[in-house]
Design a protein around this motif. Structure first.
Motif, PDB file in Angstrom:
ATOM      1  N   TYR A  70      -2.097  63.314 -61.226  1.00  0.00           N
ATOM      2  CA  TYR A  70      -3.103  62.746 -60.325  1.00  0.00           C
ATOM      3  C   TYR A  70      -3.305  63.750 -59.204  1.00  0.00           C
ATOM      4  N   SER A  71      -4.528  64.239 -59.047  1.00  0.00           N
ATOM      5  CA  SER A  71      -4.815  65.226 -58.011  1.00  0.00           C
ATOM      6  C   SER A  71      -5.982  64.763 -57.159  1.00  0.00           C
ATOM      7  N   ALA A  72      -5.854  64.974 -55.861  1.00  0.00           N
ATOM      8  CA  ALA A  72      -6.924  64.673 -54.918  1.00  0.00           C
ATOM      9  C   ALA A  72      -7.268  65.947 -54.167  1.00  0.00           C
ATOM     10  N   ARG A  73      -8.532  66.299 -54.220  1.00  0.00           N
ATOM     11  CA  ARG A  73      -9.063  67.448 -53.481  1.00  0.00           C
ATOM     12  C   ARG A  73     -10.073  66.875 -52.491  1.00  0.00           C
ATOM     13  N   VAL A  74      -9.791  66.999 -51.212  1.00  0.00           N
ATOM     14  CA  VAL A  74     -10.600  66.353 -50.184  1.00  0.00           C
ATOM     15  C   VAL A  74     -11.315  67.431 -49.364  1.00  0.00           C
ATOM     16  N   LEU A  75     -12.635  67.405 -49.453  1.00  0.00           N
ATOM     17  CA  LEU A  75     -13.475  68.404 -48.803  1.00  0.00           C
ATOM     18  C   LEU A  75     -13.991  67.866 -47.467  1.00  0.00           C
ATOM     19  N   HIS A  76     -14.015  68.727 -46.461  1.00  0.00           N
ATOM     20  CA  HIS A  76     -14.495  68.379 -45.126  1.00  0.00           C
ATOM     21  C   HIS A  76     -15.620  69.328 -44.732  1.00  0.00           C
ATOM     22  N   LYS A  77     -16.405  68.926 -43.742  1.00  0.00           N
ATOM     23  CA  LYS A  77     -17.558  69.719 -43.313  1.00  0.00           C
ATOM     24  C   LYS A  77     -17.142  71.054 -42.705  1.00  0.00           C
ATOM     25  N   THR A  78     -16.061  71.060 -41.955  1.00  0.00           N
ATOM     26  CA  THR A  78     -15.615  72.276 -41.270  1.00  0.00           C
ATOM     27  C   THR A  78     -14.094  72.383 -41.344  1.00  0.00           C
ATOM     28  N   PRO A  79     -13.554  73.577 -41.097  1.00  0.00           N
ATOM     29  CA  PRO A  79     -12.100  73.709 -41.014  1.00  0.00           C
ATOM     30  C   PRO A  79     -11.509  72.829 -39.907  1.00  0.00           C
ATOM     31  N   GLU A  80     -12.262  72.634 -38.831  1.00  0.00           N
ATOM     32  CA  GLU A  80     -11.775  71.796 -37.724  1.00  0.00           C
ATOM     33  C   GLU A  80     -11.627  70.340 -38.159  1.00  0.00           C
ATOM     34  N   GLU A  81     -12.604  69.849 -38.940  1.00  0.00           N
ATOM     35  CA  GLU A  81     -12.525  68.463 -39.437  1.00  0.00           C
ATOM     36  C   GLU A  81     -11.347  68.313 -40.407  1.00  0.00           C
ATOM     37  N   SER A  82     -11.122  69.339 -41.223  1.00  0.00           N
ATOM     38  CA  SER A  82      -9.997  69.324 -42.154  1.00  0.00           C
ATOM     39  C   SER A  82      -8.679  69.285 -41.375  1.00  0.00           C
ATOM     40  N   ALA A  83      -8.582  70.115 -40.329  1.00  0.00           N
ATOM     41  CA  ALA A  83      -7.376  70.143 -39.503  1.00  0.00           C
ATOM     42  C   ALA A  83      -7.164  68.797 -38.813  1.00  0.00           C
ATOM     43  N   LYS A  84      -8.243  68.174 -38.359  1.00  0.00           N
ATOM     44  CA  LYS A  84      -8.155  66.857 -37.720  1.00  0.00           C
ATOM     45  C   LYS A  84      -7.604  65.824 -38.709  1.00  0.00           C
ATOM     46  N   HIS A  85      -8.103  65.859 -39.958  1.00  0.00           N
ATOM     47  CA  HIS A  85      -7.628  64.928 -40.978  1.00  0.00           C
ATOM     48  C   HIS A  85      -6.147  65.173 -41.285  1.00  0.00           C
TER      49      HIS A  85
END
Length: 152
Positions: free
Chosen positions: A116-131
């Motif tokens: 089971y793999s989850a790849r979660v894409l965000h709008k920006t690196p900052e949003e990814s870091a926040k998540h």
């Protein structure tokens, strides 16, 4: 992997069809989708492109459910893959969510079970870091562990 995505995987000792069933049955999804002891309520689970995906959460002892996911499925291939986003709701309606993401979930048959793999894409690196700072690995890891516990 780019700086704007987070990934997590786990082997589950159950076939992909069982993983799909745990995703496609609202009662089963409510049992594992949010880390316990938070309670999950599935308000909408329409596993088709353009179908709505709405879940709510409630802390133990609280009376009101709070927003969790308000999204839209982009792809649904039984026993193989689910893709949803929070930047659209049912019927492809654009929204400005509290956390913009697209999640690509794959259920790969492997060694008698499922990777089971989850790849979660965000709008920006900052949003990814926040998540990530919000506890992505702990939260998603706990939920996937609860899924494994339900199926194994």
């Amino acid at each position: 992997m780019t700086q704007s995505e987070l990934t997590i995987s786990r082997f589950i000792a159950a076939p992909p069809a069982a993983v799909w069933d745990a995703w496609s049955d609202p009662a089963k999804l409510a049992r594992w989708w949010i880390p316990a002891p938070i309670i999950c309520r599935v308000d909408q689970l329409d596993l088709r492109p353009g179908g709505g995906f709405v879940t709510r959460m409630r802390e133990e002892g609280a009376t009101d459910f709070q927003p969790h996911v308000d999204g839209c499925f982009l792809e649904a291939i039984p026993d193989e893959r689910l893709v949803f986003t929070t930047v659209l709701t049912e019927g492809w309606q654009p929204v400005d969510p509290w956390l913009a993401l697209t999640a690509i979930l794959t259920f790969e048959a492997k060694d008698g079970g499922t990777l089971y793999s989850a790849r979660v894409l965000h709008k920006t690196p900052e949003e990814s870091a926040k998540h990530e700072e919000m506890g992505f690995y702990e939260g998603w890891g706990t939920a996937i562990g609860q899924l494994a516990g339900l199926l194994e």
